[in-house]
Design a protein around this motif. Structure first.
Motif, PDB file in Angstrom:
ATOM      1  N   ASN A 100      -3.097  -2.481   4.172  1.00 11.58           N
ATOM      2  CA  ASN A 100      -4.387  -3.264   4.272  1.00 11.58           C
ATOM      3  C   ASN A 100      -5.288  -2.437   4.967  1.00 11.58           C
ATOM      4  OD1 ASN A 100      -6.147  -5.183   3.540  1.00 11.58           O
ATOM      5  ND2 ASN A 100      -5.559  -6.687   4.956  1.00 11.58           N
ATOM      6  N   ILE A 101      -6.576  -2.568   4.247  1.00  8.62           N
ATOM      7  CA  ILE A 101      -7.850  -1.859   5.252  1.00  8.62           C
ATOM      8  C   ILE A 101      -8.909  -2.743   5.033  1.00  8.62           C
ATOM      9  CG2 ILE A 101      -9.650   0.191   4.807  1.00  8.62           C
ATOM     10  CD1 ILE A 101      -7.658   1.671   3.036  1.00  8.62           C
ATOM     11  N   LEU A 102      -9.423  -3.028   6.368  1.00 11.29           N
ATOM     12  CA  LEU A 102     -10.338  -4.096   6.505  1.00 11.29           C
ATOM     13  C   LEU A 102     -11.973  -3.322   6.699  1.00 11.29           C
ATOM     14  CD1 LEU A 102      -7.394  -5.291   7.954  1.00 11.29           C
ATOM     15  CD2 LEU A 102      -8.685  -7.338   7.682  1.00 11.29           C
ATOM     16  N   ILE A 103     -12.909  -3.913   6.360  1.00  6.85           N
ATOM     17  CA  ILE A 103     -13.940  -3.472   6.807  1.00  6.85           C
ATOM     18  C   ILE A 103     -14.851  -4.884   7.024  1.00  6.85           C
ATOM     19  CG2 ILE A 103     -16.386  -2.527   6.078  1.00  6.85           C
ATOM     20  CD1 ILE A 103     -14.823  -0.329   4.884  1.00  6.85           C
ATOM     21  N   ARG A 104     -15.538  -4.997   8.184  1.00  6.05           N
ATOM     22  CA  ARG A 104     -16.255  -6.256   8.762  1.00  6.05           C
ATOM     23  C   ARG A 104     -15.377  -7.438   8.429  1.00  6.05           C
ATOM     24  NH1 ARG A 104     -22.133  -4.890   5.550  1.00  6.05           N
ATOM     25  NH2 ARG A 104     -22.781  -3.568   7.098  1.00  6.05           N
ATOM     26  N   GLY A 105     -14.010  -7.342   8.667  1.00  9.62           N
ATOM     27  CA  GLY A 105     -12.988  -8.366   8.760  1.00  9.62           C
ATOM     28  C   GLY A 105     -12.571  -8.877   7.459  1.00  9.62           C
ATOM     29  N   ILE A 106     -13.007  -8.003   6.362  1.00  5.33           N
ATOM     30  CA  ILE A 106     -12.619  -8.317   4.905  1.00  5.33           C
ATOM     31  C   ILE A 106     -11.582  -7.416   4.523  1.00  5.33           C
ATOM     32  CG2 ILE A 106     -13.517  -8.924   2.690  1.00  5.33           C
ATOM     33  CD1 ILE A 106     -16.263  -9.235   4.107  1.00  5.33           C
ATOM     34  N   GLY A 107     -10.762  -7.698   3.916  1.00  3.10           N
ATOM     35  CA  GLY A 107      -9.660  -6.817   3.429  1.00  3.10           C
ATOM     36  C   GLY A 107      -8.774  -7.636   2.294  1.00  3.10           C
ATOM     37  N   THR A 108      -7.875  -7.126   1.820  1.00  4.23           N
ATOM     38  CA  THR A 108      -6.951  -7.862   1.014  1.00  4.23           C
ATOM     39  C   THR A 108      -6.196  -8.761   1.953  1.00  4.23           C
ATOM     40  OG1 THR A 108      -6.617  -5.825  -0.388  1.00  4.23           O
ATOM     41  CG2 THR A 108      -4.775  -7.598  -0.332  1.00  4.23           C
ATOM     42  N   VAL A 109      -6.250  -9.906   1.463  1.00  9.83           N
ATOM     43  CA  VAL A 109      -5.639 -11.389   2.208  1.00  9.83           C
ATOM     44  C   VAL A 109      -4.235 -11.412   2.050  1.00  9.83           C
ATOM     45  CG1 VAL A 109      -5.576 -13.512   2.905  1.00  9.83           C
ATOM     46  CG2 VAL A 109      -7.984 -12.035   2.286  1.00  9.83           C
ATOM     47  N   GLY A 110      -3.295 -10.844   2.874  1.00 11.04           N
ATOM     48  CA  GLY A 110      -1.927 -11.052   2.537  1.00 11.04           C
ATOM     49  C   GLY A 110      -1.122 -10.000   1.903  1.00 11.04           C
ATOM     50  N   ASN A 111       0.126 -10.103   1.784  1.00 11.39           N
ATOM     51  CA  ASN A 111       0.986  -9.052   1.155  1.00 11.39           C
ATOM     52  C   ASN A 111       1.513  -9.325  -0.412  1.00 11.39           C
ATOM     53  OD1 ASN A 111       1.170  -8.452   3.833  1.00 11.39           O
ATOM     54  ND2 ASN A 111       3.430  -8.896   4.051  1.00 11.39           N
ATOM     55  N   SER A 112       0.852  -8.443  -1.052  1.00  6.14           N
ATOM     56  CA  SER A 112       1.348  -8.700  -2.418  1.00  6.14           C
ATOM     57  C   SER A 112       1.400  -7.158  -2.838  1.00  6.14           C
ATOM     58  CB  SER A 112       0.445  -9.341  -3.236  1.00  6.14           C
ATOM     59  OG  SER A 112       0.639  -9.385  -4.602  1.00  6.14           O
ATOM     60  N   ARG A 113       2.424  -6.693  -4.043  1.00 10.21           N
ATOM     61  CA  ARG A 113       2.297  -5.637  -4.585  1.00 10.21           C
ATOM     62  C   ARG A 113       1.623  -5.536  -6.043  1.00 10.21           C
ATOM     63  NH1 ARG A 113       7.320  -8.141  -5.614  1.00 10.21           N
ATOM     64  NH2 ARG A 113       8.377  -6.911  -4.434  1.00 10.21           N
ATOM     65  N   ALA A 114       0.866  -6.740  -6.073  1.00 10.38           N
ATOM     66  CA  ALA A 114       0.009  -6.649  -7.350  1.00 10.38           C
ATOM     67  C   ALA A 114      -1.435  -6.505  -6.797  1.00 10.38           C
ATOM     68  CB  ALA A 114      -0.118  -8.205  -7.771  1.00 10.38           C
TER      69      ALA A 114
END
Length: 775
Positions: A100-114
C-alpha cells in the motif's frame, strides 16, 4: 503559464515523458553585478504532461533526481518517506495483497488482492496495477515525481489519492558511458548495479543495466537462521532511435526476479489466551521459544516461506512532431507480474497448525495516445497549450490458493475446543490440503481526456481538465477442492466453504480538474484548485467474498450468497497553495492547504478467518503541508518538510464496524523531515559530500482491523563520502535508522488465535559502504 512554454512540445518529442528532473543542489548563476551568486537550481517537472518549472505549476508536487535519491538512500519504494513525509509505503506478508502506498494519509484501505492502488504508480509512462509492483529495487531510474491529491485527468489510469512518476535514465547519442555502484553492509547486504550506454551510429543508442543483490532478514530465529531474506535480480535494456528532428522511438525491456524467504517474519505483540498452548506446541516440536523482549526481533515459524516475485514487461514510446508544431505521443505497455508463495505460515507461529500456498499473476496491455500543442491569441486568452488523449488497458488476473492443516492442527483444535467442553474430534483438522480455490479476474479500462493551460494575462492563468472513464471487471471463485469431511474446522466455525460465484462490475465516471494561478512576481505564485479522482470498484476475489457457510446454498438449503462486488471510490480535492523563491534565490518554500471529501471509500478488513470489502459512505481528510529548501552557503543546503493532517477520519456509519468515526490507519497528525546536505570541495580534485536526515511521525493507528496504536517515532539517517570533482568515482559510508529505534509498523490479529496480535516491525539500524562511479 502557457506563453512561457513554447519549447515544451519539442522537449517532449526529444525525450521520454517526465524527463530530466534537476537535482535540488546548488549551482552558480551569473549575478546582476557580473559576479557569481549561488542559488537553488530550477526543478523541472511534468506534472501536467509538459516540461515546466516546478514553481510555475499549480499542483502540489515533489520532484527529485537520481542524485537526490542516492543521497537519501532511496533505491526502492521501501524508503520513499525519506523523500517526503507526505508519502509512505507499507507491506506486510504479501506484495499481492497487502502492499500500500499512502499520500496525505490516503491509500488503499486494508488487504485485498482485488484492489488497485489509490496512489497510482507510473513507470516510464505505464501504469502498474498493484502497489506491490513497485517493490522491486529500482534499476537505472533517473527521476521521481510525487503528485499529491486526486489525479482525475492526465495520467493513464484514474487514481483517487495521487501518483508516483518514475522515469528511467534514457540512452544518449553522444558518448559511451559505464556506470556502476557496489554496496556492502550489515545483515550481509551486497548489491551490485551497472549500466552501459552505447551509441550506435548517429541515430541510435543502446543502454543496458543490471542489478544483483542479497540481504539477510531482520527477524532472528533462535533455532538458527533468520526470516525475510531478499535476493533481487534485474535487467533492463533500452533502445533509442532518433532518425530525424521530427521522430523518436524509445523501447524499454525489463525483467526482475526475487526468490526470497519472505515475508512472514514478524514478532509477538499481544499474547492472547491461546499463547500457552502455542508455546507448548512449539516446545513439543523441539524448538526454542522466541524471546519475549520485543527489541530482540525474534520469532519462530513452522516453515521458511518460499517467495518468488517475477516482473517483466516492455514499453514502446513513439514521438512525432507534426508539421503544425503539435506533438503526437504513443505509449504502449505490456506487463507480466507474478508472485508465488509456498509454505506460508498462516498461523504466524512455530506451532505447525495452518499453512497456505498462494499465487497471483497479472498480465496487462495498455495503450495511450496524446496530442499536444500550443496556441497564441486563443480567443480571450493571450496564449494556451493543450493535451488531448485516449487510454485503453486490458488486464487478466489469475489467482489461487491451497489451505493446509499441519500435523499439530488436530491437537490444537481438540485442546482449544476441549476448554469449551467439546469432545476431541468434534472438529476435524486432519493434516493435509483441505481446500483449494481458483480465482480468475479481468479488467478493461477506457478513457478519453483533455487538459488546457489558458493564460488570461502573463500573470493570471487557468488550468482545466476533463476525463471520461469506463471500467469493466469480472471476478470469480471456483472451489477446486474442499475436503468431504463434514465437520472440518472451518465448516464447524461457519466460515468455509463459502459459495462459488462469478460476477461482473461496470462503472463510468466523469472526472477532472480546475485551477487558477496568479504570479505576483517572477518568484511568487499562488493557486487555488479543485480536482475529482476516481478509483473503480470491482469484484472481490477471495474464498469468502460471497459469504460464509450460512450463505452457501450447497451447504445451507435456501441460503442466499452475498454480493461480492464493491462500489467505486470518488474523491473531491480542494487545495490552495503558494510557491515562493526568496532571499535572492537562496530559499524556496511551497505550501498547500487541502481538503479531501471521499465518497464510498473502499475498505478491506481481516476479521480473523475471512477478508471482507465494504464501502465507507463518507470520509474526509484535511490539513496542510510545507516544503522548504534553504541554501546556507555554497556547500550546505537545509531541507525541512512538514505535513499536518488535522483530520483523516472515516464517517460515522455502522457498515464499517469499529472504523466508524475513527481515524485512518497509518495517518499521523504530524509528520516531518529535516535534512542537511553538504558538498564541500577539498582542493581541485576532491569533494566531501554528505547528508544527515531526521524523520518524525506522531502517534498512529497501525491497522484497519483493530484499534492498536504506535507511539510517535523519530528516526535518523546519515551519509558521508568522498568523490572526485570530475564525478568519475565516489565512496561513502552510510547508516539508516542510525539510533536503532525499534517499533511496530503494523499490528494484525493473529489468525485462529482470538485475542492475540502479532506485529510487523520497522527495519533496525543498518550501515555500510558504497562505491560508485562512471567511465
Amino acid at each position: 503559464m502557457a506563453n512561457k512554454l513554447n519549447t515544451s512540445n519539442r522537449a517532449l518529442a526529444n525525450g521520454v515523458l517526465a524527463a530530466a528532473v534537476a537535482a535540488l543542489t546548488t549551482g552558480p548563476v551569473a549575478a546582476a553585478d557580473g559576479g557569481t551568486a549561488f542559488q537553488l537550481e530550477e526543478v523541472v517537472v511534468t506534472a501536467q504532461r509538459r516540461v515546466e518549472n516546478m514553481q510555475d505549476v499549480p499542483v502540489a508536487v515533489t520532484a527529485v533526481s537520481a542524485y537526490d535519491m542516492e543521497m537519501a538512500r532511496v533505491d526502492s519504494i521501501m524508503g520513499i518517506q525519506q523523500i517526503s513525509p507526505t508519502i509512505e509505503f507499507d507491506v506486510t506478508n504479501s506484495a499481492a495483497n497487502s502492499a500500500n502506498i499512502l499520500i496525505r494519509g490516503i491509500g488503499t484501505v486494508g488487504n485485498s488482492r482485488a484492489f488497485e492502488g489509490a496512489v497510482g504508480v507510473f513507470v516510464d509512462g505505464v501504469y502498474r496495477t498493484r502497489a506491490g509492483q513497485a517493490m522491486q529495487n529500482w534499476l537505472d531510474i533517473d527521476s521521481l515525481q510525487i503528485l499529491r491529491g486526486p489525479q482525475g485527468t492526465l495520467f493513464g489510469k484514474n487514481t483517487s489519492a495521487g501518483a508516483l512518476l518514475l522515469t528511467s535514465r534514457a540512452p544518449t547519442l553522444d558518448e559511451m558511458i559505464v556506470d556502476y555502484s557496489i554496496d556492502v553492509g550489515s545483515y550481509d547486504k551486497r548489491m551490485v548495479r551497472g549500466a552501459l550506454n552505447l551509441p550506435v551510429g548517429e541515430t541510435m543508442a543502446v543502454r543496458v543495466a543490471g542489478l544483483w543483490g542479497e540481504q539477510e532478514g531482520i527477524i532472528d530465529n533462535p533455532n538458527g537462521g533468520e526470516y525475510n531474506d531478499r535476493k533481487p535480480r534485474a535487467l533492463k535494456a533500452q533502445f533509442l532511435f532518433a532518425p530525424s528532428d521530427n521522430f523518436e522511438a524509445h523501447l524499454i525491456l525489463d525483467w526482475s526476479d526475487e526468490q526470497n524467504n519472505c515475508c512472514y517474519g514478524q514478532v509477538d505483540a499481544v499474547d492472547g489466551p491461546t499463547q500457552p498452548l502455542i508455546d507448548a506446541l512449539i516446545l513439543a516440536r523441539g524448538k526454542k521459544l522466541p524471546s519475549a523482549d520485543f527489541d530482540d526481533y525474534e520469532q519462530v515459524l513452522s516453515f521458511d516461506t518460499d517467495q518468488q516475485i517475477e516482473d517483466q514487461g516492455a514499453v514502446l514510446t513513439l514521438n512525432w512532431e507534426l508539421p503544425g508544431g503539435q506533438v503526437l505521443n504513443s505509449v504502449t505497455g505490456y506487463r507480466d507480474w507474478r508472485i508465488e508463495q509456498d509454505n506460508m505460515d498462516a498461523d504466524f507461529t512455530g506451532a505447525n497448525i495452518f499453512s497456505i500456498n498462494e499465487y497471483l499473476e497479472t498480465e496487462m496491455f495498455s495503450q495511450e495516445l496524446t496530442l499536444s500543442g500550443d496556441l497564441d491569441g486563443f480567443g480571450p486568452f493571450d496564449a494556451a497549450d493543450y493535451v488531448f488523449g485516449l487510454y485503453y488497458a486490458d488486464e487478466d488476473i489469475d489467482a489461487g490458493n491451497q489451505l493446509v492443516w499441519g500435523d499439530q492442527a488436530q491437537v490444537y483444535w481438540d485442546t482449544l475446543l476441549g476448554f469449551q467442553g467439546l469432545p476431541p474430534g468434534i472438529a476435524d483438522a486432519t493434516a493435509g490440503i483441505w481446500a483449494e480455490s481458483h480465482m480468475p479476474a479481468s479488467s478493461k479500462s477506457y478513457a478519453a481526456f483533455m487538459h488546457w493551460n489558458l493564460d488570461f494575462t502573463e500573470r493570471f492563468g487557468m488550468n482545466v481538465g476533463l476525463r471520461y472513464s469506463e471500467d469493466e471487471k469480472e471476478g470469480q471463485m471456483d472451489q477446486v477442492y474442499f475436503t468431504p469431511v463434514p465437520n472440518t474446522v472451518f465448516t464447524v466455525l461457519g466460515v468455509q466453504p463459502g459459495p462459488e460465484y462469478k460476477d461482473k462490475f461496470d462503472d463510468s465516471a466523469l472526472t477532472g480538474s480546475l485551477a487558477f494561478d496568479y504570479r505576483f512576481s517572477d518568484s511568487l505564485m499562488a493557486y487555488v484548485s479543485y480536482s475529482r479522482g476516481y478509483k473503480s470498484g470491482g469484484v472481490n476475489i477471495d474464498n469468502t467474498a460471497a459469504g460464509t457457510v450460512a450463505n452457501n446454498p450447497a451447504i445451507t438449503p435456501g441460503a442466499i450468497p452475498e454480493d461480492p462486488t464493491y462500489k467505486s471510490e470518488f474523491m473531491d480535492g480542494y487545495e490552495i497553495g503558494f510557491k515562493a523563491d526568496y532571499l535572492g534565490g537562496h530559499a524556496r518554500s511551497n505550501f498547500a492547504a487541502f481538503y479531501n471529501d471521499i465518497e464510498d471509500l473502499q475498505v478491506a478488513q481481516f476479521l480473523g478467518t475471512r477478508f471482507s470489502i465494504d464501502n465507507a459512505p463518507d470520509a474526509e481528510v484535511y490539513g496542510f503541508e510545507l516544503e522548504n529548501q534553504l541554501l546556507l552557503s555554497e556547500s550546505f543546503t537545509l531541507e525541512f518538510d512538514v505535513v499536518h493532517l488535522a483530520e483523516a477520519k472515516f464517517g460515522n456509519d455502522p457498515i464499517i464496524g469499529n472504523l466508524a468515526d475513527r481515524e485512518f490507519a497509518r495517518a499521523p497528525d504530524w509528520a516531518s523531515n529535516l535534512a542537511l546536505n553538504m558538498d564541500q570541495p577539498l582542493g581541485d580534485n576532491l569533494a566531501l559530500f554528505g547528508r544527515v536526515g531526521l524523520s518524525y511521525k506522531s502517534e498512529i493507528y497501525t491497522n484497519t482491523s483493530n484499534d492498536f496504536k504506535e507511539d510517535d517515532q523519530t528516526t535518523y539517517t546519515a551519509t558521508l563520502g568522498l568523490r572526485s570533482m570530475s564525478g568519475v568515482w565516489s565512496v561513502s559510508a552510510w547508516c539508516q535508522n542510525c539510533s536503532d529505534e525499534r517499533f511496530v509498523t503494523q499490528h494484525f490479529n493473529s489468525p485462529l488465535q482470538s485475542g492475540d496480535a502479532n506485529a510487523y516491525v520497522y527495519f533496525p539500524r543498518t550501515y555500510g559502504l558504497t562505491l560508485r562511479g562512471s567511465f
